[in-house]
Every structure is written in C-alpha cells, then in structure tokens.
Design an enzyme around this catalytic site. Structure first.
Site, PDB file in Angstrom:
ATOM      1  CB  SER A 126      -2.724  -8.450   4.369  1.00  0.00           C
ATOM      2  OG  SER A 126      -2.576  -7.243   5.081  1.00  0.00           O
TER       3      SER A 126
ATOM      4  CG  ASP B 113      -1.948  -1.110   1.180  1.00  0.00           C
ATOM      5  OD1 ASP B 113      -2.347  -1.506   0.074  1.00  0.00           O
ATOM      6  OD2 ASP B 113      -2.330  -1.594   2.251  1.00  0.00           O
TER       7      ASP B 113
ATOM      8  NE  ARG C  81      -0.912  -0.240  12.104  1.00  0.00           N
ATOM      9  CZ  ARG C  81       0.080  -1.041  11.728  1.00  0.00           C
ATOM     10  NH1 ARG C  81       1.279  -0.915  12.297  1.00  0.00           N
ATOM     11  NH2 ARG C  81      -0.097  -1.960  10.807  1.00  0.00           N
TER      12      ARG C  81
ATOM     13  CG  ASP D 178      -3.960  -1.051  11.421  1.00  0.00           C
ATOM     14  OD1 ASP D 178      -4.154  -1.218  12.634  1.00  0.00           O
ATOM     15  OD2 ASP D 178      -3.178  -1.751  10.760  1.00  0.00           O
TER      16      ASP D 178
END
Length: 420
Positions: A181, A21, A100, A129
């Site tokens: 992923s 990404d 995060r 996320d």
C-alpha cells in the site's frame, strides 16, 4: 452522515487516485447506489501516477474526471507552514497527513458545484486518512453525506478487491505479490503492508524497485554532496545561490537527497484510531529542509522562544496527523509560528553523505550568536566574576533545602534526604 447502500443518490463525487481501492469503487458505487459517479483526483505532485487516469476512470464508469493541480497550494499553504513549525509526528514528516485536508477541500468545492448528493472515499476503517478526509468535509460541507465502503462492504480485503477488479476488467498496476500500500506526493512516498506488517522483518530498502525516490545509504555515492539553502522568514527560497519556486526547490532537493540516501524512515507509529502500524517513508527533500530550518533557528531564535516553540511543534504535529488542520487551534498555532519566523533568514550549508546530513555552516543577518561572548579567550564584554552571584541566586532553593535537611538530621539522627 455515513451511509450504507440502502439509500439512493443521483450523483456521488469520489475521491479518486486510480489505486486499488478507488479503481473498484466506481463500478461498485454504480451497482449499489444506481448513481452517476464523478471522480476527482488531486494532483499534489504524484507525477506519473496521473498518467492515463482519465481514460481509466471513464472506462470503469465515471461520467467525468477532474484532475486538480493543487501542488503549489500544497507546498505554500500546507508543507512550508509545517516546516516552519518544526512539526513532526513520532519522527514522521506528515507527508500523507497534510495532503488529505487540501484534497478534501477541493473535492467539497467540486461536489457543491456539481450538485452532488454525497462524497465517497476509499479509506479503510483502520486508517488515519478516513478521519482526515471526513473532518475536512465536515468543515466545508457539514450536511454532506459521506460514503465509506470499507466500513461495511463485502470487499473487505485487498485480495477480494483484486479479484473484483479482475472480474470487472479493471486494469491495475499491482498484483497479489507486489501489493504494497503506497501513497505518493511531491513531499514523500509511503510503503505499508505485506512483509512490512511484521516489525521483525527488515525493510527491503536495498532490494531493487522498492525505493522510488532515491537509493539506500549503502548504495549512495562514496563522495559527499554539499548544498546551501537560503531561507527568508523561515521559507526556503534558494538552492546553491539560485532563487527557485517552492515546488521546484523541493523537487531539486528530492533529487539530490534521494541520490545520497537521505530521508528513509522505518517506524512503528501510533495511529489515531489506536493501533500501531509499521511504515517505511521516503522523504529526501523534506528531511533536508527540516534539518536546515532547525539549524537556522539555532542562531536566530532566543532560548525561551525556541524551547516553547518545540512544545508548539509537538501539538502542531498531532493536529496535522489527526486531521485537525481546519481548526481554530491549528490556525492559532500557525499565527504564533509566523511571529517566530520574522528573523529566520539566512543561509545553511549542509553536507549529504550516505543517509547523513552534516551541518557545515549557518549564517544570518539576525544571528543572536556572539563569538565575543562565547569565546574561551580573553574578552571585555563578559565579567566571569558575575557568574558567582548568579549561581548563588540560582542555587538558593537547593541550598535552603540542604540546610533544612541537615538540621532535621541533627535533630532526629536520620539522614534527609538521599539526594544521589
């Protein structure tokens, strides 16, 4: 504020991992916003994934790349407080969740220092996320524009992203066939996508190359491994008698836990955005620490505190999973947890065997366990005759209700109630 490419910026700071990404995002942002792109990568223990990252970021158009070493802060200020709370989310040990907020906080600091107009992330519109990043950004830069291309861009599948990367000569470590992923840090490694999206499919934990932090229980040694972990006020400080830095201790536990098939979790969890998602998680060291910490609390916390702390742990886990680390409630719960940890000091000996964690012993100078009290043999510290009065009082509401039902039954001929 979330923006589409109808607004121009001078400078955008991108949360950059070097994965699919964010790899395509650098040229895409420059094409669509006509801006300078500064990439920021937070090192939270993902090790080899950072190799060659700067060269890759600059070659794909970033003006610079910050690689911020956040590992120690990650462990001491996020991981350990969560262990002390005993917090999980549907068995998940929150590996991505508490990384995060820390990364986002540092990105905001760099964005402010660089005078950036916006912050961009590569999170999908279906995942958790996006919430974790953006809530942290709002906590530290409430007026900052946030760009989340997955909500509106044309590259709305991983296949399209790979094609875009190939067209723009962006090097990738994945292809269409091995496109799991993944998210990796010191604490864990997650696997999602491909065949894992169907819960009917068995996770390929015995397939070579799938697991990265260890082996499956079937492939683990036939002999158990014994370890002893020492805690001070709920914080792990030593392994097998050797005092260790918190980061080094987790690294050592990852190694021994992984070798014994510890910490592999295959679950379908309830995402914050409402859908169910299947993931396979590797958390070898973390699984050991949770088990050891809980074992020590068994003898160092009183009944009422331990039971109430379990309720706090449930809420704490939800807050972390939902990206609400920087909230008054999380801070208040941490204050409660800190108070409970003042006596959680001692040693826990465990046996690791083919995915199992077997308790061997637990000792503490603050132990509330009394062998004299608990013994089945003769003792002089507990009068067993006292239990009759206790039971009479404890059972009084049941007795009163039964007498009332008996009286009503005699008066009406009906049976009250069916207690079976």
């Amino acid at each position: 504020m979330n923006t589409k490419p109808n607004k121009k910026y001078q400078k955008i700071v991108l949360a950059y991992s070097g994965g699919l990404d964010t790899s395509v995002l650098i040229p895409w942002l420059k094409e669509n916003y006509g801006c300078e792109v500064i990439a920021v990568s937070g090192n939270v223990g993902q090790a080899s994934e950072l190799e060659g990252l700067e060269e890759k970021a600059l070659k794909t158009g970033a003006s610079k790349l910050y690689i911020e070493d956040l590992t120690k802060e990650f462990v001491d200020d996020y991981i350990i407080p969560t262990i002390q709370a005993g917090a999980t989310y549907e068995q998940y040990l929150l590996g991505t969740s508490f990384a995060r907020p820390l990364i986002a906080k540092r990105i905001v600091e760099i964005a402010k220092a660089e005078g950036a107009d916006a912050i961009c992330h590569g999170c999908t519109g279906k995942g958790n996320d996006q919430v974790r990043f953006e809530l942290a950004i709002k906590a530290f830069a409430p007026d900052m524009d946030i760009i989340a291309p997955w909500r509106f861009w044309e590259l709305n599948s991983r296949e399209k992203e790979i094609a875009y990367a190939e067209e723009h000569q962006i090097p990738l470590k994945i292809n269409k066939e091995t496109n799991y992923s993944k998210d990796k840090n010191l604490w864990h490694l997650s696997h999602e996508g491909l065949d894992l999206e169907d819960p009917a499919n068995e996770a390929p934990i015995n397939v070579e190359g799938f697991l990265e932090l260890g082996v499956s229980p079937q492939q683990a040694p036939d002999e158990p491994t014994e370890i002893t972990i020492h805690f001070e006020n709920g914080k792990p400080t030593a392994l097998n008698g050797e005092t260790m830095d918190s980061v080094a201790l987790i690294e050592a536990l990852n190694k021994v836990g992984g070798a014994n098939g510890i910490g592999i979790l295959d679950i379908v969890e309830n995402r914050l955005v409402g859908m169910k998602s299947r993931g396979v998680y590797e958390t070898p060291g973390g699984t050991i620490l949770y088990a050891a910490h809980n074992k020590l609390e068994e003898i160092t916390l009183d009944k009422e505190t331990k039971h109430y702390k379990e309720l706090v742990a449930l809420k704490f886990g939800e807050l972390v999973y939902n990206g609400l680390w920087y909230t008054p409630l999380r801070k208040a719960l941490s204050a409660f947890v800190d108070e409970t940890q003042k006596t959680v000091t001692g040693d826990v000996k465990l046996k690791l065997y083919k995915g199992n964690i077997i308790p061997c012993s637990v000792t503490s100078p603050y132990s509330l366990y009394s062998a004299g009290m608990a013994t089945f043999d003769e003792d002089d510290c507990y009068d067993q005759a006292d239990s009759a009065g206790f039971i009479n009082l404890f059972g009084l509401p049941i007795k009163v209700r039964a007498l009332q039902d008996q009286m009503l039954s005699e008066q009406t001929g009906n049976h009250f109630p069916d207690v079976e």
